[in-house]
Design an enzyme around this catalytic site. Sequence first.
Site, short mmCIF file in Angstrom:
data_model
loop_
_atom_site.label_atom_id
_atom_site.label_comp_id
_atom_site.label_asym_id
_atom_site.label_seq_id
_atom_site.Cartn_x
_atom_site.Cartn_y
_atom_site.Cartn_z
N CYS A 62 20.77 26.02 7.27
CA CYS A 62 19.99 26.62 6.17
C CYS A 62 20.80 26.69 4.87
CB CYS A 62 19.58 28.03 6.61
SG CYS A 62 18.92 29.03 5.27
N TYR A 193 11.76 22.07 -0.86
CA TYR A 193 10.84 22.63 0.15
C TYR A 193 9.40 22.52 -0.34
CZ TYR A 193 14.58 24.60 3.00
OH TYR A 193 15.67 24.76 3.82
N1 LIG Z 1 15.01 34.26 0.06
C1 LIG Z 1 15.66 33.98 1.25
C2 LIG Z 1 15.10 32.72 1.91
C3 LIG Z 1 15.73 32.47 3.24
C4 LIG Z 1 14.95 31.45 4.07
O1 LIG Z 1 13.79 31.11 3.76
N2 LIG Z 1 15.58 30.95 5.16
C5 LIG Z 1 14.92 29.99 6.03
C6 LIG Z 1 15.91 29.02 6.63
S1 LIG Z 1 16.42 27.77 5.54
C7 LIG Z 1 14.32 30.69 7.22
O2 LIG Z 1 14.99 31.46 7.88
N3 LIG Z 1 13.06 30.40 7.50
C8 LIG Z 1 12.36 30.90 8.63
C9 LIG Z 1 10.91 31.10 8.33
O3 LIG Z 1 10.52 30.99 7.17
O4 LIG Z 1 10.18 31.37 9.27
C10 LIG Z 1 17.13 33.86 0.93
O5 LIG Z 1 17.51 33.12 0.01
O6 LIG Z 1 17.90 34.52 1.59
#
Ligand SMILES: N[C@@H](CCC(=O)N[C@@H](CS)C(=O)NCC(=O)O)C(=O)O
Length: 333
Positions: A62, A193
Amino acid sequence: MGLLIEGRWHDQWYTSGKDGSFQREQAQRRHWITADGRPGPSGEGGFAAEAGRYHLYVSLACPWAHRTLILRQLKGLESLVEVSVVGWLMREHGWTFDQSQGSSGDRLDDLDFLYQRYTADTPDYTGRVTVPLLWDKQQRRIVSNESAEIIRMFNSAFDHLTGNRLDFYPHALRSRIDQLNGRIYPALNNGVYRAGFATSQQAYETAFDEVFAELDSLEALLAGQRYLAGEYLTEADVRLFTTLIRFDAVYHGHFKCNLRRIADYPNLSNWLRELYQWPGVEGTVDFSHIKNHYYASHATINPTGIVPRGPLLDFGASHDRQRLDGRGVWCRD
Ligand SMILES: N[C@@H](CCC(=O)N[C@@H](CS)C(=O)NCC(=O)O)C(=O)O
């Protein structure tokens, strides 16, 4: 891939906007670790910087979590903030601690799934279960699940314990950094994304055009200066790095951002190699997690789950950035 609804896990893909655009959920836990536990810019106080008190959950795939790992490394926090790494596959249970998929296991409580950490904080939590996640072992609460804020905490809150005075968000450069982040986040960090998860041609093309317009403009900027904010390497560089290091391996193919590769941009690719070779950074980059995660987890985009063998990448090759003046990372008085 799924989310919690009133504390119960549901296996569910992202819902798009009416126009087919990807909508990223706002991070919901926004407390701050501060040197003395006073409240930060948002959330509640009571999270004082202490060695061993906080635990960081990351995915090595990530880009948002990757920022926090780089700051943890460059700010000398490895022995103060322990890390658990989730497995690369994110399917019906979301992020897991499956060690057959590269997870370290949950080093704190041996949980099976990351969503259990969210429900330990809030039993009826509703929302997506994302990394990075910063956990307070003492209060058994989530401090933050917002990477942009976790890197700011790491940048300063522990300095009195570590003696590390490197400053990735120096006062003198803040307005410039904020301005860079303000355009790089929507167009690139989230832009790839928005292209990859778009469910309409129009939404995809809008995101695609923004990705390459921003890359073109950063390519021009880096022709005349060493780093994004000028002579100093700042958090703006770190935030761009974690997107660009994934670009040719994943976003170009999997997210259909294929007008050009980063390798086709001389300044961006030299800048990228310089950052990759920055002491401590290479060890935070794991292409096996990165490629396996994206290609195998997103069944709606890549139903076979086949992970491409290429491309050939050599971020260890020499770069030409010494030709521009650079002063490294700002150091506080
Ligand atoms: N705003 C958050 C975004 C984090 C994020 O979207 N992480 C993704 C991984 S790249 C995630 O865990 N996604 C799981 C999901 O959306 O279900 C940050 O920057 O910390």
